[in-house]
Structure formats: structure tokens, C-alpha cells
Design a protein around this motif. Structure first.
Motif, PDB file in Angstrom:
ATOM      1  N   GLU A 226      -0.673 -10.446-110.128  1.00 28.71           N
ATOM      2  CA  GLU A 226      -0.214  -9.086-110.419  1.00 28.71           C
ATOM      3  C   GLU A 226       0.925  -8.639-109.506  1.00 28.71           C
ATOM      4  N   LEU A 248       2.828 -15.407-117.178  1.00 29.07           N
ATOM      5  CA  LEU A 248       1.466 -15.307-117.686  1.00 29.07           C
ATOM      6  C   LEU A 248       0.431 -15.793-116.679  1.00 29.07           C
ATOM      7  N   LYS A 250       0.099 -15.800-113.458  1.00 27.28           N
ATOM      8  CA  LYS A 250      -0.335 -14.874-112.404  1.00 27.28           C
ATOM      9  C   LYS A 250      -0.264 -13.407-112.822  1.00 27.28           C
ATOM     10  N   ASN A 251       0.000 -13.155-114.090  1.00 29.04           N
ATOM     11  CA  ASN A 251       0.143 -11.769-114.563  1.00 29.04           C
ATOM     12  C   ASN A 251       1.220 -11.019-113.770  1.00 29.04           C
ATOM     13  N   SER A 253       5.005  -9.213-113.018  1.00 30.13           N
ATOM     14  CA  SER A 253       5.953  -8.298-113.655  1.00 30.13           C
ATOM     15  C   SER A 253       7.301  -8.424-112.964  1.00 30.13           C
TER      16      SER A 253
END
Length: 320
Positions: A226, A248, A250-251, A253
Motif C-alpha cells: 500500500e 497489483l 503490493k497494492n 499507488s
């Protein structure tokens, strides 16, 4: 008046004599005292900045000075008032006309050199870390290019927001500037591997990246699950390409930040941020770092200091 003019993208800018402009409706005219240089000025020289006007034009994005005339419809400003303005261009001159709604009155305790170094560098980092990344107390912030104009302010603001700050820069002198700004850990990009060093620190929650290139790749791989990566600019000259499938795993942004872009669609983000920053400065919580102050006839020398990475913090040009 004297002004530094770019006549075309193939030639260096030249000091020229121009008529003093008259303010139009909604504008104020300044007797300019100081102009802060930015990496975007280097891009403008080559026509590579997203808001580069067609030549000829006067260089210089952010200024501080004294109002000496106001145009029709302007309220809240009057001759003799000290202000700072993000104009986008026109700052490397003895006089300039700027939209009044881009001006902010200066507090008594802020001198012109500090004001000219303040808006873009501090504004970029505060909007990036607070508005975009939502940096939280206790998180780990990795700042690339940590001794540069915006990088040093990211270290300072990140620490002010309660983060554990890891500063990455090249060489002992630049790392010392980052340490003085509040960095908890230092990484020498010239001799140390970013990914290895960050692994020993447990990874990054937020990455502040005005550099791009290989350092982006290393920082990308250093993120915790995240993690948020702030793309501020590409001082390395290399724009990284991001593989979506890696996001994807490690999620992660990736968040873009163009500070000046908010003027077009949400100017209140900038004005609210600037009010906070001026309050922090008044409280002694921010200490702008200006490594070089040069006169107008040495403005191109100031740009060269930035291009060759021989400056730390900001370079400011004073106008006689």
C-alpha cells in the motif's frame, strides 16, 4: 527595464531592454526584487515544459516585490504593498505584470529573497505529501533528490508532519543539507544501493520522486504494501515506465503532482496550502535554504548551477 528574454529554443537567453508594461484588467504591476529559479526554467529553455509559451518571452516563474500599479477591477492590493506571485513567467525582469489573483501579501517577517524561494518548492512538497499522499505520522518517507529545490522542502515538511524521513542525495555536502533539514536517515545515491538500504529500514510508505530514471525503479521496489509513490518530475532526464502488474502485487499507488495545474481547476488547494505554510514559517517551523543569491546579469549562471547540480535548496536572482 532590463529583462532576461528567450527569443527562440535554439539560442541562450539574453539580457534585453524592454518597455515597462502597463497592468491590464485584473493585473498588478510589480517592481520585482527577487526571482526564484526552478528546474522548470531549464525545461523552458528547450521548450520541454508543459506550460512553455511561444518565444519570445521573459523567463522566471516565481517572484517577490512591491506593487507599483494596479489594473482595472483589482481590489485588495495597492501601490507600496509587498507581495509574492507565482506568474509562470516574466520574473527575471525589473518590472512585471501579473494576475492579481495569483498574488499573496507577504508577512512582515519574510524578506524578498525568502519569499521568492518559497511558493513553488514548499507548495509542491506540501500539496504532494498532505493533499495527494496523505502522509501520516510514523510512516516512512523516502525523498529522492533530497538536497534539491523541492527535495529539501519535502524532507522538512515530511518531518514536520511526523514521518520518519529517509533522504537520498549524491555526496556528503548534499546529505548534510538534508540532515540539517531534519532527515532521520541518509542514503548516498553515488555509493549506496537504494533498495538495499531501504530494505534494512523496513521499506517506504511514501516515496517523493523529483528524479525519475533508475532511482525511481529502486524506490518502486523499496515500497511497503500500500505504498504511495509521488511522481514530481524527472531531473535525471529519464521518464520511468511502470509495469501495471507490479502495482497489483503490493497494492501500490503512483500519484502524479503538478502544483501549478491546480490553478486551473482547484486553486483553493494551493491557497489553503500556502496559508498553512506561511503560518508554519511565521512560527519558525520552516527554514528555507537558499544556497546562491545572484544578480540579474548572472541569472544564466544560476541556471547552470541547477543544471550541473552544484546548488542545494534554491537559487534566487535579485533584481536591481
Amino acid at each position: 527595464m532590463r529583462a532576461l528574454v528567450l527569443t527562440d529554443f535554439q539560442s541562450p537567453p539574453t539580457l534585453s531592454d524592454l518597455p515597462v508594461p502597463d497592468p491590464g484588467a485584473g493585473e498588478i504591476r510589480l517592481r520585482i526584487a527577487a526571482c526564484g529559479l526552478n528546474f522548470a526554467d531549464l525545461l523552458m529553455l528547450k521548450g520541454q515544459y508543459q506550460d512553455t509559451p511561444e518565444p519570445p518571452f521573459v523567463l522566471g516563474m516565481e517572484v517577490a516585490g512591491t506593487v507599483d500599479a494596479v489594473g482595472a477591477g483589482v481590489s485588495g492590493f495597492e501601490p507600496g504593498q509587498r507581495v509574492a506571485v507565482f506568474g509562470g513567467r516574466g520574473g527575471l525582469a525589473q518590472n512585471g505584470c501579473f494576475a492579481a489573483d495569483r498574488a499573496v501579501a507577504l508577512p512582515d517577517g519574510m524578506d524578498f529573497v525568502t519569499a521568492a524561494a518559497f511558493q513553488i518548492a514548499y507548495g509542491t512538497s506540501h500539496v504532494a505529501l498532505d493533499h495527494r499522499a496523505r502522509l501520516q505520522p510514523g510512516e516512512t518517507l523516502l525523498v529522492l533528490g533530497a538536497a534539491g529545490g523541492v527535495g529539501l522542502t519535502a524532507v522538512e515538511i515530511g518531518k514536520r508532519m511526523g514521518a520518519r524521513v529517509v533522504a537520498c542525495a549524491r555526496g556528503a555536502d548534499k546529505l548534510e543539507a538534508a540532515r540539517a533539514a531534519g532527515a532521520d536517515h541518509l542514503i548516498d545515491a553515488a555509493t549506496q544501493d537504494i533498495r538495499t538500504e531501504m530494505k534494512t529500514l523496513g521499506g517506504a510508505d511514501v516515496v517523493y520522486d523529483p528524479v525519475g530514471g533508475e532511482q525511481f525503479e529502486a524506490a518502486f521496489r523499496s515500497c511497503r504494501p500500500e505504498g504511495r509513490i509521488l511522481t514530481i518530475g524527472f531531473a535525471s532526464g529519464a521518464v520511468p515506465q511502470i509495469k501495471a502488474n507490479h502495482l497489483l502485487v503490493k497494492n501500490l499507488s503512483v500519484l502524479g503532482l503538478y502544483w501549478g495545474g491546480y490553478l486551473a481547476f482547484r486553486p483553493e488547494v494551493l491557497t489553503g496550502s500556502l496559508r498553512t505554510l506561511l503560518d508554519w514559517h511565521a512560527e519558525g517551523l520552516l527554514k528555507p535554504h537558499v544556497s546562491h543569491v545572484l544578480p540579474l546579469d548572472r541569472a544564466t549562471e544560476g541556471m547552470e548551477l541547477m543544471r550541473t547540480r552544484k546548488s542545494t535548496g534554491k537559487v534566487v536572482i535579485t533584481i536591481d
